[in-house]
Design a protein around this motif. Structure first.
Motif, PDB file in Angstrom:
ATOM      1  N   HIS A 194       3.609   7.182   1.658  1.00 14.06           N
ATOM      2  CA  HIS A 194       3.196   5.896   1.094  1.00 14.06           C
ATOM      3  C   HIS A 194       1.706   5.660   1.356  1.00 14.06           C
ATOM      4  CE1 HIS A 194       2.718   1.511   0.805  1.00 14.06           C
ATOM      5  NE2 HIS A 194       3.786   1.517   0.021  1.00 14.06           N
ATOM      6  N   LYS A 195       1.273   5.857   2.585  1.00 12.96           N
ATOM      7  CA  LYS A 195      -0.114   5.592   2.950  1.00 12.96           C
ATOM      8  C   LYS A 195      -1.086   6.550   2.265  1.00 12.96           C
ATOM      9  CE  LYS A 195      -3.366   5.772   6.776  1.00 12.96           C
ATOM     10  NZ  LYS A 195      -3.623   6.264   8.135  1.00 12.96           N
ATOM     11  N   THR A 196      -0.773   7.841   2.284  1.00 13.40           N
ATOM     12  CA  THR A 196      -1.657   8.827   1.674  1.00 13.40           C
ATOM     13  C   THR A 196      -1.781   8.584   0.169  1.00 13.40           C
ATOM     14  OG1 THR A 196      -0.973  10.457   3.328  1.00 13.40           O
ATOM     15  CG2 THR A 196      -2.089  11.296   1.378  1.00 13.40           C
ATOM     16  N   THR A 197      -0.668   8.264  -0.461  1.00  5.62           N
ATOM     17  CA  THR A 197      -0.683   8.006  -1.897  1.00  5.62           C
ATOM     18  C   THR A 197      -1.521   6.781  -2.233  1.00  5.62           C
ATOM     19  OG1 THR A 197       1.520   8.991  -2.114  1.00  5.62           O
ATOM     20  CG2 THR A 197       0.744   7.618  -3.929  1.00  5.62           C
ATOM     21  N   LYS A 198      -1.353   5.704  -1.482  1.00  6.89           N
ATOM     22  CA  LYS A 198      -2.123   4.489  -1.750  1.00  6.89           C
ATOM     23  C   LYS A 198      -3.613   4.689  -1.461  1.00  6.89           C
ATOM     24  CE  LYS A 198      -0.701   1.326  -3.189  1.00  6.89           C
ATOM     25  NZ  LYS A 198      -0.424   1.005  -4.611  1.00  6.89           N
ATOM     26  N   THR A 199      -3.936   5.620  -0.561  1.00  5.52           N
ATOM     27  CA  THR A 199      -5.336   5.898  -0.247  1.00  5.52           C
ATOM     28  C   THR A 199      -6.010   6.696  -1.352  1.00  5.52           C
ATOM     29  OG1 THR A 199      -4.904   5.870   2.136  1.00  5.52           O
ATOM     30  CG2 THR A 199      -6.899   7.009   1.407  1.00  5.52           C
ATOM     31  N   TYR A 200      -5.347   7.755  -1.826  1.00  3.09           N
ATOM     32  CA  TYR A 200      -5.978   8.673  -2.768  1.00  3.09           C
ATOM     33  C   TYR A 200      -5.549   8.472  -4.223  1.00  3.09           C
ATOM     34  CZ  TYR A 200      -7.866  11.405   1.111  1.00  3.09           C
ATOM     35  OH  TYR A 200      -8.571  11.819   2.218  1.00  3.09           O
ATOM     36  N   MET A 201      -4.398   7.856  -4.438  1.00  2.42           N
ATOM     37  CA  MET A 201      -3.918   7.606  -5.797  1.00  2.42           C
ATOM     38  C   MET A 201      -3.469   6.152  -5.894  1.00  2.42           C
ATOM     39  SD  MET A 201      -1.732  11.145  -6.377  1.00  2.42           S
ATOM     40  CE  MET A 201      -1.395  10.812  -8.114  1.00  2.42           C
ATOM     41  N   PRO A 202      -4.395   5.207  -5.744  1.00  2.00           N
ATOM     42  CA  PRO A 202      -4.022   3.783  -5.686  1.00  2.00           C
ATOM     43  C   PRO A 202      -3.383   3.260  -6.966  1.00  2.00           C
ATOM     44  CG  PRO A 202      -6.403   4.035  -5.899  1.00  2.00           C
ATOM     45  CD  PRO A 202      -5.848   5.402  -5.627  1.00  2.00           C
ATOM     46  N   GLU A 203      -3.504   4.006  -8.055  1.00  2.47           N
ATOM     47  CA  GLU A 203      -2.861   3.583  -9.294  1.00  2.47           C
ATOM     48  C   GLU A 203      -1.350   3.769  -9.246  1.00  2.47           C
ATOM     49  OE1 GLU A 203      -3.655   7.993  -9.847  1.00  2.47           O
ATOM     50  OE2 GLU A 203      -4.573   6.280  -8.822  1.00  2.47           O
ATOM     51  N   MET A 204      -0.874   4.560  -8.293  1.00  8.76           N
ATOM     52  CA  MET A 204       0.560   4.815  -8.173  1.00  8.76           C
ATOM     53  C   MET A 204       1.232   3.739  -7.327  1.00  8.76           C
ATOM     54  SD  MET A 204       0.951   7.389 -10.074  1.00  8.76           S
ATOM     55  CE  MET A 204       2.645   7.897  -9.744  1.00  8.76           C
ATOM     56  N   ASN A 205       2.529   3.593  -7.556  1.00  3.96           N
ATOM     57  CA  ASN A 205       3.309   2.565  -6.863  1.00  3.96           C
ATOM     58  C   ASN A 205       4.484   3.223  -6.136  1.00  3.96           C
ATOM     59  OD1 ASN A 205       4.520   0.151  -6.012  1.00  3.96           O
ATOM     60  ND2 ASN A 205       5.659  -0.059  -7.928  1.00  3.96           N
ATOM     61  N   PRO A 206       4.251   3.713  -4.914  1.00  5.37           N
ATOM     62  CA  PRO A 206       5.352   4.333  -4.169  1.00  5.37           C
ATOM     63  C   PRO A 206       6.309   3.282  -3.619  1.00  5.37           C
ATOM     64  CG  PRO A 206       3.341   4.335  -2.849  1.00  5.37           C
ATOM     65  CD  PRO A 206       2.974   3.762  -4.180  1.00  5.37           C
ATOM     66  N   MET A 207       7.597   3.479  -3.834  1.00  5.29           N
ATOM     67  CA  MET A 207       8.632   2.586  -3.317  1.00  5.29           C
ATOM     68  C   MET A 207       9.372   3.290  -2.193  1.00  5.29           C
ATOM     69  SD  MET A 207      10.382   1.275  -6.872  1.00  5.29           S
ATOM     70  CE  MET A 207      11.750   0.526  -5.966  1.00  5.29           C
ATOM     71  N   MET A 208       9.308   2.760  -0.999  1.00  7.49           N
ATOM     72  CA  MET A 208      10.116   3.307   0.083  1.00  7.49           C
ATOM     73  C   MET A 208      11.509   2.691   0.012  1.00  7.49           C
ATOM     74  SD  MET A 208       7.787   3.858   3.450  1.00  7.49           S
ATOM     75  CE  MET A 208       7.398   2.127   3.639  1.00  7.49           C
ATOM     76  N   ILE A 209      12.498   3.546  -0.231  1.00  5.98           N
ATOM     77  CA  ILE A 209      13.883   3.081  -0.301  1.00  5.98           C
ATOM     78  C   ILE A 209      14.548   3.381   1.039  1.00  5.98           C
ATOM     79  CG2 ILE A 209      16.054   3.185  -1.554  1.00  5.98           C
ATOM     80  CD1 ILE A 209      13.709   2.238  -3.249  1.00  5.98           C
ATOM     81  N   TYR A 210      15.024   2.336   1.682  1.00  2.00           N
ATOM     82  CA  TYR A 210      15.633   2.479   3.004  1.00  2.00           C
ATOM     83  C   TYR A 210      17.078   2.951   2.862  1.00  2.00           C
ATOM     84  CZ  TYR A 210      11.852   0.394   5.751  1.00  2.00           C
ATOM     85  OH  TYR A 210      10.661   0.153   6.389  1.00  2.00           O
ATOM     86  N   ARG A 211      17.219   4.210   2.443  1.00  2.00           N
ATOM     87  CA  ARG A 211      18.545   4.798   2.280  1.00  2.00           C
ATOM     88  C   ARG A 211      18.359   6.309   2.215  1.00  2.00           C
ATOM     89  NH1 ARG A 211      20.346   2.436  -2.508  1.00  2.00           N
ATOM     90  NH2 ARG A 211      21.244   0.692  -1.374  1.00  2.00           N
ATOM     91  N   LEU A 212      19.320   7.072   2.683  1.00  7.03           N
ATOM     92  CA  LEU A 212      19.255   8.521   2.630  1.00  7.03           C
ATOM     93  C   LEU A 212      19.019   9.008   1.212  1.00  7.03           C
ATOM     94  CD1 LEU A 212      19.677  11.388   3.814  1.00  7.03           C
ATOM     95  CD2 LEU A 212      22.134  11.047   3.470  1.00  7.03           C
TER      96      LEU A 212
END
Length: 444
Positions: free
Chosen positions: A264-282
């Motif tokens: 999530h952090k690396t993506t928001k740093t280098y590809m801020p146009e992307m929207n990573p969703m952390m899903i709290y599930r396996l």
């Protein structure tokens, strides 16, 4: 003007926190949607890649598909002075006791290892699935193109190998095509056991399963958002650890969840146009993927995939009924989106492979005090360390402080009861390890 020691430390802290690396941007730019499209077309042309399909033909079936993938990895290796070790890893699966196995067969994975220069036994793994399926998973003869599920993840893994093989990294990177996913995660189980038997130190597993669809069955069209599935704590953790968590917290701070936060952090740093969703599930509700066998053995592993699935294009015979076109065919794959998610994988693997190892031990204290104390084990290759903390309800590490090349620090005025904490290692180029959540207590 005379610079004080405090001022210099603060300035260096700012530089470390703000630093990005041009290499990561170059990796993003090098990923090719055209190559991904061409590779997906090749895999679709094999007709079916059912794990139990033809293994003799050179034009149809799982055998032809895995031989082509192996040849592509070998071609990539030739372009980097034989930097990849390419081989098959296989396990025999029998019909007895397996309801989705129509006949006994070898489940064969294709593996390409790019050895690290400094930590060769430390592995970062990116996987896609070779196999596909029709409506009936036992049907190994009907056409099953599997364009998105999962030629997209497989070709993304191959493309990452093409790009990252142009660089050298301190940690080893593994690019792998797994088989038997649709019949019971057999390929993942085989490789996870192989890794355990060979004492691999796995930094993280990036399982890519469906990274090419942007038109969801829910009507949403979204080419920016993607999901990161991660389990909260290791499945095989000791009972003592589980009991201690009642008093010290950490219900959502296992090693796979820290890996998800890293992405999530690396993506928001280098590809801020992307929207990573952390899903709290396996994984998706009641479903599974090839990261799970690694989780079962206590390895950090996550699933990266599209945010909006279309179930008419998954596990379906190619047909049209009532005006609806069913089937996982090439026309439903958005290659630019697959390129973006491939780049997400590539930059995170490059960042981890360039970073020092994470601290093994992190102790925390500060009970009934107006401060939080942290002490950690130093690691080879670290220029310094960064302390992270966040509100207990926050999904991401929201606050941080670079503290230099020391092994303990007290955050004055930060009450231990109100936050969660962690520590990462940072090298001279600003690359960070995954955050280590406290695993010991400092007694006052």
């Amino acid at each position: 003007m005379k610079l004080t020691t405090t001022y210099i430390l603060l300035l260096f802290s700012f530089i470390i926190n703000a630093q990005t690396n041009q290499k990561i941007y170059d990796i993003i730019d090098a990923v090719s949607a055209e190559r991904i499209e061409k590779d997906i077309q090749t895999l679709v042309n094999f007709g079916t890649r059912n794990t139990f399909s033809d293994t003799i033909s050179n034009t149809r079936g799982i055998g032809a598909a895995r031989r082509w993938i192996k040849q592509e990895f070998e071609n990539i290796s030739k372009g980097c002075d034989d930097c990849l070790e390419v081989f098959y890893q296989k396990d025999f699966v029998t019909k007895a006791g397996n309801s989705r196995v129509p006949h006994d067969a070898w489940v064969v994975n294709v593996i390409a290892i790019q050895k690290g220069t400094k930590y060769p036994n430390s592995y970062i793994i990116m996987s896609g699935d070779i196999d596909s399926r029709a409506s009936d998973t036992m049907d190994f003869t009907t056409d099953a193109p599997g364009a998105n599920d999962n030629a997209s993840g497989m070709t993304g893994t191959m493309e990452a190998a093409r790009v990252l093989s142009k660089y050298k990294f301190e940690h080893s990177i593994v690019y792998v095509g797994l088989s038997g996913e649709e019949q019971g995660l057999f390929g993942g189980k085989g490789l996870a056991n192989f890794a355990q038997e060979h004492n691999w130190n796995i930094v993280g597993v990036f399982n890519n399963d469906m990274i090419g669809n942007i038109k969801g069955v829910d009507g949403v069209i979204d080419n920016r958002t993607f999901r990161i599935f991660s389990e909260p704590v290791p499945a095989n953790e000791p009972e003592k650890t589980r009991k201690l968590r009642r008093f010290y917290g950490g219900e959502v701070d296992g090693i796979s969840r820290q890996l998800a936060r890293y992405v999530h952090k690396t993506t928001k740093t280098y590809m801020p146009e992307m929207n990573p969703m952390m899903i709290y599930r396996l994984d998706r509700f009641g479903r599974g993927g090839h990261h799970r066998p690694f989780n079962d053995l206590g390895f950090p592993a996550i699933r990266i995939m599209e945010a909006h699935e279309n179930y008419t294009q998954q596990h379906q015979d190619v047909r049209e009924e009532n005006g609806i076109k069913y089937g996982d065919v090439l026309e439903h794959v958005n290659f630019e989106y697959a390129k973006k998610l491939t780049a997400v994988n590539a930059i995170n693997m490059a960042s981890l492979a360039s970073a020092p190892p994470a601290p093994i031990e992190v102790a925390i204290g500060g009970i009934v005090e107006a401060s939080a104390k942290l002490k950690w084990s130093k690691v080879e290759g670290a220029k310094g360390y960064k302390i992270y903390w966040r509100d207990t309800t926050s999904p991401t590490w929201d606050y941080s402080r670079y503290v230099g090349d020391i092994s303990e620090f007290t955050l004055e005025g930060v009450v231990i009861d109100n936050y969660f904490f962690g520590v990462s290692a940072v090298n001279k180029d600003g690359f960070e390890s995954v955050v280590t959540f406290p695993n010991a207590i400092i007694r006052n």
